[in-house]
Design an enzyme around this catalytic site. Structure first.
Site, PDB file in Angstrom:
ATOM      1  CE  LYS A 147      -7.274  -8.122   0.162  1.00  0.00           C
ATOM      2  NZ  LYS A 147      -6.635  -9.365  -0.383  1.00  0.00           N
TER       3      LYS A 147
ATOM      4  CE1 TYR B 220      -1.379 -10.915   0.492  1.00  0.00           C
ATOM      5  CE2 TYR B 220      -1.154  -8.742  -0.492  1.00  0.00           C
ATOM      6  CZ  TYR B 220      -1.944  -9.713   0.102  1.00  0.00           C
ATOM      7  OH  TYR B 220      -3.280  -9.483   0.308  1.00  0.00           O
TER       8      TYR B 220
ATOM      9  CG  ASN C 119      -9.686 -11.237  -1.668  1.00  0.00           C
ATOM     10  OD1 ASN C 119      -9.074 -10.308  -1.134  1.00  0.00           O
ATOM     11  ND2 ASN C 119      -9.173 -12.449  -1.772  1.00  0.00           N
TER      12      ASN C 119
ATOM     13  CG  HIS D 144      -4.306 -10.213   4.709  1.00  0.00           C
ATOM     14  ND1 HIS D 144      -3.748 -11.270   4.018  1.00  0.00           N
ATOM     15  CD2 HIS D 144      -3.734 -10.219   5.945  1.00  0.00           C
ATOM     16  CE1 HIS D 144      -2.872 -11.876   4.810  1.00  0.00           C
ATOM     17  NE2 HIS D 144      -2.831 -11.261   5.973  1.00  0.00           N
TER      18      HIS D 144
ATOM     19  CD  GLU E 153      -0.135 -12.110   7.848  1.00  0.00           C
ATOM     20  OE1 GLU E 153      -1.226 -11.908   8.418  1.00  0.00           O
ATOM     21  OE2 GLU E 153      -0.017 -12.872   6.868  1.00  0.00           O
TER      22      GLU E 153
HETATM   23  P1  DAT Z   1      -6.105 -15.237   1.254  1.00  0.00           P
HETATM   24  O1  DAT Z   1      -6.110 -13.739   1.093  1.00  0.00           O
HETATM   25  O2  DAT Z   1      -7.498 -15.785   1.310  1.00  0.00           O
HETATM   26  O3  DAT Z   1      -5.239 -15.709   2.387  1.00  0.00           O
HETATM   27  P2  DAT Z   1      -3.991 -16.143  -0.520  1.00  0.00           P
HETATM   28  O4  DAT Z   1      -3.055 -15.949   0.631  1.00  0.00           O
HETATM   29  O5  DAT Z   1      -3.966 -17.446  -1.234  1.00  0.00           O
HETATM   30  O6  DAT Z   1      -5.488 -15.846  -0.091  1.00  0.00           O
HETATM   31  O7  DAT Z   1      -3.689 -15.019  -1.619  1.00  0.00           O
HETATM   32  C1  DAT Z   1      -3.425 -13.699  -1.232  1.00  0.00           C
HETATM   33  C2  DAT Z   1      -4.177 -12.761  -2.125  1.00  0.00           C
HETATM   34  O8  DAT Z   1      -3.703 -12.888  -3.467  1.00  0.00           O
HETATM   35  C3  DAT Z   1      -5.675 -13.055  -2.231  1.00  0.00           C
HETATM   36  O9  DAT Z   1      -6.395 -12.441  -1.186  1.00  0.00           O
HETATM   37  C4  DAT Z   1      -6.023 -12.483  -3.567  1.00  0.00           C
HETATM   38  C5  DAT Z   1      -4.782 -12.725  -4.385  1.00  0.00           C
HETATM   39  N1  DAT Z   1      -4.888 -13.944  -5.184  1.00  0.00           N
HETATM   40  C6  DAT Z   1      -4.874 -15.216  -4.729  1.00  0.00           C
HETATM   41  N2  DAT Z   1      -5.009 -16.099  -5.737  1.00  0.00           N
HETATM   42  C7  DAT Z   1      -5.096 -15.346  -6.867  1.00  0.00           C
HETATM   43  C8  DAT Z   1      -5.261 -15.637  -8.247  1.00  0.00           C
HETATM   44  N3  DAT Z   1      -5.335 -16.904  -8.687  1.00  0.00           N
HETATM   45  N4  DAT Z   1      -5.335 -14.609  -9.136  1.00  0.00           N
HETATM   46  C9  DAT Z   1      -5.253 -13.335  -8.718  1.00  0.00           C
HETATM   47  N5  DAT Z   1      -5.101 -12.971  -7.417  1.00  0.00           N
HETATM   48  C10 DAT Z   1      -5.034 -13.963  -6.516  1.00  0.00           C
HETATM   49 MG    MG Z   2      -3.159 -15.632   2.660  1.00  0.00          MG
END
Ligand code: DAT
Ligand code: MG
Length: 154
Positions: A10, A50, A115, A118, A129
């Site tokens: 990212k 997303y 973070n 992805h 995806e």
């Molecule tokens: P991952 O990327 O581990 O699959 P996810 O699909 O639950 O996680 O969420 C997608 C992204 O959204 C994640 O990489 C970072 C962001 N995100 C997730 N939970 C969040 C939160 N509580 N506050 C802010 N950003 C968040």
């Molecule tokens: Mg995810």
């Protein structure tokens, strides 16, 4: 089962100069890079990627973060690649990610959804995806010289 998974480095990973460090971890684990490119996506594309999070309170923040700079998109192949890739990436929240994982080694808090990477969560996400990020002819078939040891018989 031989699977393909989508990884995105990212904008925070690209801007922090961590492209090589991140790719190295997948490559040394024996995952084969079968597609790779740098792209800067707009909000419509990001919404599609997303879409599962459209109703989350952090959705707008997520769209801003993912469109703020270029991304390196990588298609990885290997045995149980989806699970293995997620393990290398670590927990969504960097403050919970274990040392040794990408998120656990290079971040410690989830600021504006940053973070670093992805990774596809499951088979149907991976399929969807990969289709979104790569055209069919952008995915390559070739053999790595260590396949005998890291993949075994197909
Ligand atoms: P991952 O990327 O581990 O699959 P996810 O699909 O639950 O996680 O969420 C997608 C992204 O959204 C994640 O990489 C970072 C962001 N995100 C997730 N939970 C969040 C939160 N509580 N506050 C802010 N950003 C968040
Ligand atoms: Mg995810």
């Amino acid at each position: 089962m031989i699977q393909k998974s989508l990884v995105l480095i990212k904008p925070d990973g690209v801007e922090r100069g961590l492209i090589g460090e991140i790719i190295k971890r997948f490559e040394q684990r024996g995952l084969k890079i079968v597609g790779m490119k740098m792209v800067w996506v707009d909000k419509d594309f990001a919404k599609e990627h997303y879409s599962e999070h459209v109703n989350k309170p952090f959705f707008n923040e997520l769209l801003t973060m993912i469109t703020e700079g270029p991304i390196v998109a990588i298609a990885l192949e290997g045995r149980n690649a989806i699970k293995v890739v997620r393990k290398i990436v670590g927990s969504t929240r960097p403050d919970e990610a274990l040392p040794g994982t990408i998120r656990g080694d290079f971040a410690h808090s989830l600021i504006e959804g940053r973070n670093l990477v992805h990774a596809s969560a499951n088979e149907s996400d991976a399929e969807k995806e990969l289709r979104l990020w790569f055209k069919e002819d952008e995915l390559k078939e070739y053999e790595r010289s260590d396949e005998k040891h890291v993949i075994g018989k197909r």
